[in-house]
Scaffold this motif. Sequence first.
Motif, PDB file in Angstrom:
ATOM      1  N   LEU A  18      18.155  13.357  13.560  1.00 33.07           N
ATOM      2  CA  LEU A  18      16.915  12.535  14.003  1.00 33.07           C
ATOM      3  C   LEU A  18      15.620  13.103  13.837  1.00 33.07           C
ATOM      4  N   ILE A  19      15.846  14.359  14.102  1.00 33.43           N
ATOM      5  CA  ILE A  19      14.486  15.370  13.917  1.00 33.43           C
ATOM      6  C   ILE A  19      14.190  15.362  12.601  1.00 33.43           C
ATOM      7  N   ILE A  20      15.043  15.374  11.556  1.00 30.62           N
ATOM      8  CA  ILE A  20      14.841  15.378  10.120  1.00 30.62           C
ATOM      9  C   ILE A  20      14.417  13.930   9.652  1.00 30.62           C
ATOM     10  N   ALA A  21      15.378  12.918  10.057  1.00 31.51           N
ATOM     11  CA  ALA A  21      15.190  11.496   9.319  1.00 31.51           C
ATOM     12  C   ALA A  21      14.031  10.632  10.100  1.00 31.51           C
ATOM     13  N   TYR A  22      13.899  11.182  11.184  1.00 32.94           N
ATOM     14  CA  TYR A  22      12.918  10.147  12.002  1.00 32.94           C
ATOM     15  C   TYR A  22      11.604  10.901  12.555  1.00 32.94           C
ATOM     16  N   LEU A  23      11.990  12.080  13.641  1.00 34.17           N
ATOM     17  CA  LEU A  23      10.630  12.803  14.186  1.00 34.17           C
ATOM     18  C   LEU A  23       9.753  13.324  13.161  1.00 34.17           C
ATOM     19  N   ALA A  24      10.409  14.099  12.255  1.00 39.01           N
ATOM     20  CA  ALA A  24       9.507  14.839  11.291  1.00 39.01           C
ATOM     21  C   ALA A  24       8.562  13.883  10.547  1.00 39.01           C
ATOM     22  N   PRO A  25       9.286  12.633  10.005  1.00 31.33           N
ATOM     23  CA  PRO A  25       8.392  11.697   9.118  1.00 31.33           C
ATOM     24  C   PRO A  25       7.196  11.290  10.175  1.00 31.33           C
ATOM     25  N   VAL A  26       7.511  10.840  11.399  1.00 33.39           N
ATOM     26  CA  VAL A  26       6.552  10.047  12.136  1.00 33.39           C
ATOM     27  C   VAL A  26       5.449  11.192  12.387  1.00 33.39           C
ATOM     28  N   ALA A  27       5.883  12.485  13.044  1.00 36.80           N
ATOM     29  CA  ALA A  27       5.095  13.388  13.548  1.00 36.80           C
ATOM     30  C   ALA A  27       4.187  13.827  12.154  1.00 36.80           C
ATOM     31  N   LEU A  28       4.557  14.069  10.975  1.00 36.81           N
ATOM     32  CA  LEU A  28       3.607  13.932   9.773  1.00 36.81           C
ATOM     33  C   LEU A  28       2.764  13.029   9.318  1.00 36.81           C
ATOM     34  N   MET A  29       3.257  11.740   9.733  1.00 38.03           N
ATOM     35  CA  MET A  29       2.339  10.582   9.385  1.00 38.03           C
ATOM     36  C   MET A  29       1.225  10.639  10.424  1.00 38.03           C
ATOM     37  N   LEU A  30       1.768  11.131  11.605  1.00 33.59           N
ATOM     38  CA  LEU A  30       0.657  11.105  12.785  1.00 33.59           C
ATOM     39  C   LEU A  30      -0.464  12.211  12.472  1.00 33.59           C
ATOM     40  N   ALA A  31       0.143  13.276  11.956  1.00 31.96           N
ATOM     41  CA  ALA A  31      -0.787  14.340  11.553  1.00 31.96           C
ATOM     42  C   ALA A  31      -1.858  14.061  10.658  1.00 31.96           C
ATOM     43  N   ARG A  32      -1.575  13.006   9.758  1.00 31.77           N
ATOM     44  CA  ARG A  32      -2.655  12.337   8.655  1.00 31.77           C
ATOM     45  C   ARG A  32      -3.854  11.865   9.335  1.00 31.77           C
ATOM     46  N   THR A  33      -3.820  11.412  10.948  1.00 30.97           N
ATOM     47  CA  THR A  33      -4.685  11.028  11.687  1.00 30.97           C
ATOM     48  C   THR A  33      -6.004  11.938  11.539  1.00 30.97           C
TER      49      THR A  33
END
Lengths: 275, 278
Positions: A18-33
């Motif tokens: 889940l960290i690779i497939a879900y948490l990391a993508p969401v965190a990286l997406m949020l970092a774009r903010t």
Amino acid sequence: MTIRSRHGLLVLPLLAFLIIAYLAPVALMLARTVGESFGFEPLRQVIASPVAVKVFLYTLETAVWVTLITLVLAYPLAFFIATARSLTASLLMAVVLIPFWTSILIRSYAWMVLLGRKGIINELLISVGLLSQPLKLLNTGFAVYIGMVHVLLPFMILPILASLKGIDGRLVAAAENLGAGPVSVFRHVILPLSMPGVLAGTVLVFVLALGFYITPALLGGPSDMTISMLIAQEVDLYRWDVGAAMAALLLVMTLVALLGFSRFVSLDKILGGTK
Amino acid sequence: MTGYAITLSSPLARALLGIVALAVALFLIVPVLVIVPLSFSSGSFLSFPPPGFSLRWYQQLFSRSDWMDSAWLSIWIACLVALLSTVLGTAASFGLVRGKFPGQRLLVAFILSPLIIPGIIVAIAVYFFYARLQLVGSPIAIAVAHTALAVPFVVVNVSASLHGFDKRLEMAAQNLGAGAFDTFRLVILPSIRPGVIAGALFAFITSFDELIVALFIAGPSQVTLPLRMWESMRSSLEPTLAAVSTLAVVASVSLFLCASWLQRRAQAGAGRMVREGA
């Protein structure tokens, strides 16, 4: 290491996945903010855009109304199922569960077929003579409300039904023996005891309503744009950072709604209502 | 449950409630049922009542390779999702039910969060991530993303049946000399199997019906069934859609019936095994 703590290690494969497939993508997406120069430009851009503000308000307003309508329609059906004979109750449960088990896409298709210009409802009303011209029902805010209420009703009915079924019938009988009429039995005994289910259903429906995409995209008109639709549009236009900032705001709204309500009802109870 | 259900003594209240309940029930079920006669229509428009009975839309559906390819692709991805989420989810449920470690409640909330987080957030997050890794357009990448959405259903179902499992059976097996793996294979797995299969079925359906993530990360040659339906709905509303929808409703209702029957068995399972063994 004790046996109990070693058992806990079995969570690790899923956690890693889940960290690779879900948490990391969401965190990286949020970092774009944050934006390229760390000044939160994408977020500022969203807040300064009148279109985005309008869409956010429309989504919130829709979620509030859909939740209220769903609650008003769900309670009587849940109550009727809770008090019905077992055969009627099973039949009505099937009526609640079959749409629940049908994908949102197919249910939206059904409403397109019913509400269209040459749809079943217009054809029926014209053939009966109630209408001479077809009504514009599809691609309106009305169609979005109908579609969303239809999708969300089971999420409200099931938790309310669960708490109604948990009420000890002897309390109702006692209140009646003490001279309470049906209205006062409902107000002072049944309604308060069913509140946990009402609250769980309300949170669940409200939070899910905030994120709707498929139903409003298929049933709504140009002015019925939800946050999710706007995010998809921004991403399609390659404005990824702005899309990400909107997604971050939507996530914050979802979490605030969940945590705000979790003071009244536990999260386990809310999540227990999903399927 | 107390065994004393609430009853309504006033006949007027009962009648009024019945009318409202019936109206809501019709609102729920009619749209789903209305697709069925349309799919057997002999007309080429969605006119109601259908002018006559025919199987032409089903024939067309099965003879069109684009629809069939999409159906097989969706089934294939959903099988992969069911397998992956059942393995990961069953192991994790064990860890969560049997283990005790700090942050456990937070971890459960994290695992279950895809149930409640708006689909678009996961969809674009995964899209950005895959775009960077050049994974957009791979069926396996779709399956991986779907697994995150499907795994909560496995965890909920397997945890429920583990809670109902009588631990004395496990201790008895170990006292009789079974190792950890044999105890799992011969004692625990048979009694939680209904919960595991129910979880796998829920995972399958979650992936089979999923549209939003696929909308972003599927390439032009990976059109899943929901994607094909979505495209058709946005353009033509052809009656073939009614045939696909009818089949999909029948399929998911039967899968869900199996799953909920298994769920009920899972809850009753452990106790019955003890009684039968005695």
